[in-house]
Design an enzyme around this catalytic site. Structure first.
Site, PDB file in Angstrom:
ATOM      1  CB  VAL A 153     -16.317  38.610  -9.502  1.00 27.01           C
ATOM      2  CG1 VAL A 153     -17.747  37.957  -9.649  1.00 27.01           C
ATOM      3  CG2 VAL A 153     -15.950  39.037 -10.812  1.00 27.01           C
ATOM      4  CE1 TYR A 154     -15.971  34.018  -2.072  1.00 25.32           C
ATOM      5  CE2 TYR A 154     -14.246  35.258  -1.071  1.00 25.32           C
ATOM      6  CZ  TYR A 154     -15.151  34.417  -1.071  1.00 25.32           C
ATOM      7  OH  TYR A 154     -15.578  33.836   0.189  1.00 25.32           O
ATOM      8  CB  ALA A 155     -13.623  41.391  -3.135  1.00 26.29           C
ATOM      9  CB  SER A 157     -20.231  38.219  -4.336  1.00 26.49           C
ATOM     10  OG  SER A 157     -19.380  37.233  -3.662  1.00 26.49           O
ATOM     11  CE  LYS A 158     -18.658  35.061   0.539  1.00 26.19           C
ATOM     12  NZ  LYS A 158     -19.714  34.229   1.023  1.00 26.19           N
TER      13      LYS A 158
END
Length: 267
Positions: A153-155, A157-158
Site C-alpha cells: 500500500v505504501y509503495a 501511494s509513493k
C-alpha cells in the site's frame, strides 16, 4: 537557482523528522517558514524551539481534509502572504502484507501520501503560475520505484506520488510557467517512521537527507535519489529480465526482507 532568502516556505509534516530539520535549514537560509502538522503538541514544541531563529508560523491541520486545506491556505495568504515554495513532506506507513491491511488504512495511506500533495499543489499552484515563479518539492520514496513485500500500500501511494510529481514538472516546463518541481526518492531514513527495518544498504541519516533536499530545491534539481545507487533502479529494471532483477534486488541485496521486523514509529 531558487533563492530561499525572504521566501515563504510551507512544509507539511514539519514538526518532526526531516520536515523539522528542513524547516531549520529554511530559517538558516533566511527564509520565512510555515509549518503544517497534524500533531498539535509537536508543532507547538517546534515553534517554541524555532522562534529565535527567524519568522516561523504553525498551523494544526489534517491535510487529508481538502476543504480544510483550502480554508487554511486562504488564512495563510491573508495573514502572512503567498507561498513561494511548497514542500510536500508529510507521510505515513503501515507495514504488513496487503491482505492484512484494512480499508481504512489503505484509504488513509493514499490520502496522506498521494492525494494530499496533489490537492496542496492544486491549491497553491495557480498563484505561483500567475507570479511566474515558485517551487514545489515532493518527498516521495525509493518505494515509488521499487516493489517490496509488506509495504504494497505504501509503495502504491509513493508510485502514484512519484509519477504525478514528475508529470507535473514536465507540464510546468512545457507551459513555461517559471515554476520548478523537484521529486525526492530517498531510501529508508532514520526518522523512526521505519523503526525495525533491517537493511544491507545503509539507512539514511535524516539530517543529511534534509540538507540535501534544501540544496536540491536551491539548485532546481529535477530528481534527488538517495543513496546514489537508487539512480540505477529504473535502468536495471529495463535492462534485466524481471526474474533476474527480483533475485538480485530481493535475494542478493536483501531488499525483500527489509520489512520483516518492521515496527514503525512508536505512538
Amino acid at each position: 537557482m531558487t533563492k530561499i532568502s525572504s521566501k515563504l516556505v510551507l512544509i507539511t509534516g514539519g514538526a518532526s523528522g526531516i520536515g523539522k530539520i528542513m524547516g531549520r535549514e529554511v530559517l538558516k537560509h533566511g527564509g520565512k517558514l510555515v509549518i503544517w502538522d497534524v500533531d498539535k503538541l509537536n508543532l507547538q514544541g517546534t515553534l517554541d524551539e524555532f522562534k529565535e531563529l527567524g519568522q516561523v508560523y504553525g498551523y494544526t491541520i489534517d491535510i487529508t481534509n481538502t476543504i480544510w486545506v483550502k480554508e487554511m491556505a486562504r488564512q495563510v495568504e491573508d495573514e502572512i502572504g503567498n507561498i513561494d515554495i511548497l514542500i510536500n513532506n508529510a507521510g505515513i506507513v503501515y507495514g504488513g502484507y496487503f491482505h492484512e491491511n484494512s480499508s481504512d488504512k489503505i484509504e488513509k495511506t493514499m490520502k496522506v501520501n498521494a492525494i494530499a500533495p496533489m490537492q496542496l499543489a492544486l491549491t497553491f499552484l495557480p498563484g505561483m503560475m500567475k507570479r511566474q515563479q515558485g517551487h514545489i518539492c515532493n518527498i516521495t520514496s525509493s518505494a515509488g520505484l521499487v516493489s517490496n513485500p509488506k509495504m504494497a500500500v505504501y509503495a502504491g501511494s509513493k508510485w502514484a506520488a512519484t509519477g504525478w510529481s514528475d508529470s507535473l514538472r514536465l507540464e510546468m516546463k512545457q507551459l513555461k510557467t517559471g515554476v520548478g518541481v523537484t521529486t525526492v526518492t530517498p531510501y529508508y531514513i532514520n526518522t523512526g517512521m521505519f523503526d525495525g527495518v533491517k537493511s544491507n544498504i545503509p539507512i539514511l541519516d535524516q539530517t543529511k537527507v534534509a540538507k540535501k533536499v534544501i540544496k536540491a530545491i536551491q539548485e532546481n534539481r529535477i530528481y534527488l535519489s538517495m543513496p546514489w545507487s537508487m539512480r540505477f533502479v529504473r535502468f536495471s529494471q529495463g535492462l534485466f529480465p524481471i526474474w533476474f532483477y527480483d533475485w538480485f534486488v530481493g535475494r542478493l541485496i536483501g531488499v525483500h526482507k527489509t520489512m520483516d521486523d518492521f515496527k514503525g514509529r512508536k505512538k
